[in-house]
Design a protein around this motif. Structure first.
Motif: not given
Length: 439
Positions: A200, A210, A203
């Motif tokens: 998470t 995403q 990214l």
């Protein structure tokens, strides 16, 4: 001193081994029965070890409950506490065996005395505590350690794509399959990110958004690490056992209090009640007036020694007259209701006389008179060879030397062995002789 016969120095129900022997021997104790110095020191040391180990063990458990709380042990029992608990149990068991060996005179005392009954309860509770202690310090401790280790592990580690395992990643709580992606050869991406991780935060710093996740197969929610403070089945079992141990220790403390201040659980001897003694006289003045008249002429009557003092049956007596109980259920009997009823024995033995005459009974038991029945069988060939008839033995031998007194199922003397006042008579309670041969 009171402490010679009583466990409590101030007296009371719990007796020492000497106390039981003193009572069993008609309140008389030989000089050779007095405790030796080594025995006293051994008892002192065993008692010191016993109470010290108990204080340490109980104190540690009470401290855990009052200040640390059992939940603090759900990651495993610390080594120090485990050693302390197991060593305390060993010391308590060894010192307790020594104390019981000197204080309990017989197996019967464990079930027919207040001290013995409370001791049995205390030992049973202690054995339960030992079983719980062994369980907690072995299997349960190891299980808690494994659970704690698993709680601290990354739940995504089993999805690292190595050794045939699936290759998954987690982003914002969602699980994605990267095993078939060309961008994840060997279950790694750009040699910086590896399968089996939560990406998470990675990214957020990546040059792409995403949207790349739309190319991957979404598998649902990602597994979350287990809160180590969340109680699992093993931890809940530990907490339950901790409170169960506290309950058991309360019972042990109750046993200690009962020894010192509790009411008696059994009566060693049935008390003599004037109402019952009066009932004996009132009934037998009609049933056997000659017996009552004979008693009234004697010194026993002048000393206010009633029929009951000699004939009342005590707990465990083998010569209990069960046939006598029928008079208590006869609706016409004037003395049938409480408190005029009592269990009685038709036979008065030297053991009964020893309640008031311990010295005389002890002296008689050592004499040849008490063994005359055995003596005639050992030295008289006429008897050994069976040359005497049953009538000759009954009238010519047993009436003076005594017989082996036998009882029927109702506690009534066998007519073939009774009446008999032979001086060497063998009585159902194991005593030998009969005082009325001379008195």
């Amino acid at each position: 001193a009171c402490s010679f016969c009583h466990v409590n120095p101030n007296g009371g129900q719990a007796l020492t081994k000497e106390g039981y022997a003193f009572r069993a021997n008609g309140f008389y104790l030989d000089e050779d029965k007095l405790p030796s110095a080594w025995r006293e020191w051994l008892l002192f040391l065993a008692g010191f070890v016993h109470i010290t180990a108990a204080i340490i063990w109980f104190g540690a458990i009470f401290y855990i409950h009052l200040f640390i709380k059992p939940r603090a042990l759900i990651k495993g029992v610390p080594k120090g506490e485990r050693i302390l608990g197991l060593s305390s149990m060993v010391l308590l068991a060894m010192s307790g065996l020594v104390l019981a060996w000197f204080r309990v005179p017989s197996w019967e005392a464990l079930f027919h005395t207040t001290f013995g009954i409370v001791l049995v309860v205390k030992v049973c509770v202690f054995l339960v505590l030992v079983a719980v202690g062994i369980l907690v310090n072995t299997w349960l401790h190891n299980k808690l350690k494994r659970d704690a280790a698993q709680a601290g592990q990354n739940p995504m580690a089993r999805y690292d794509g190595q050794e045939g395992r699936p290759a998954y990643i987690a982003v914002d709580g969602q699980l994605y399959d990267v095993g078939d992606s060309k961008l994840w050869p060997g279950a790694e991406h750009m040699k910086r990110h590896h399968a089996g991780e939560d990406l998470t935060k990675d990214l957020e710093a990546a040059p792409h958004g995403q949207e790349v996740l739309e190319r991957l197969l979404a598998l649902g929610e990602a597994p979350q690490p287990r809160d180590p403070e969340l109680l699992g089945p093993t931890a809940r079992l530990l907490v339950f056992l901790a409170y169960f141990v506290l309950f058991c220790m309360g019972i042990v403390l109750l046993c200690l209090a009962w020894w010192n201040w509790g009411p008696p659980l059994v009566q060693a001897y049935a008390p003599f009640k004037p109402q019952v003694a009066q009932a004996c006289l009132g009934c037998h003045q009609k049933a056997t007036p000659a017996v009552v008249h004979d008693w009234m002429r004697g010194h026993h009557a002048k000393a206010k020694v009633s029929c009951l003092h000699c004939h009342q049956a005590q707990p465990g007596d083998k010569d209990l007259d069960r046939a006598h109980d029928k008079f208590y259920v006869d609706p016409k009997a004037p003395w049938r209701d409480f408190p005029h009823t009592a269990r009685v024995s038709a036979i008065v033995t030297p053991k009964d006389c020893a309640r008031c005459h311990p010295g005389q009974v002890k002296q008689f038991a050592r004499s040849k008179h008490a063994g005359t029945l055995n003596i005639i069988w050992q030295i008289d060939p006429w008897l050994n060879q069976g040359l005497a008839s049953t009538l000759e033995r009954a009238t010519g031998c047993y009436q003076c030397h005594g017989s082996v007194l036998k009882l029927d199922s109702q506690g009534q003397p066998d007519p073939l062995t009774w009446p008999n006042v032979g001086i060497g008579r063998v009585n159902p309670d194991g005593s030998r002789g009969v005082c009325s041969s001379c008195h």
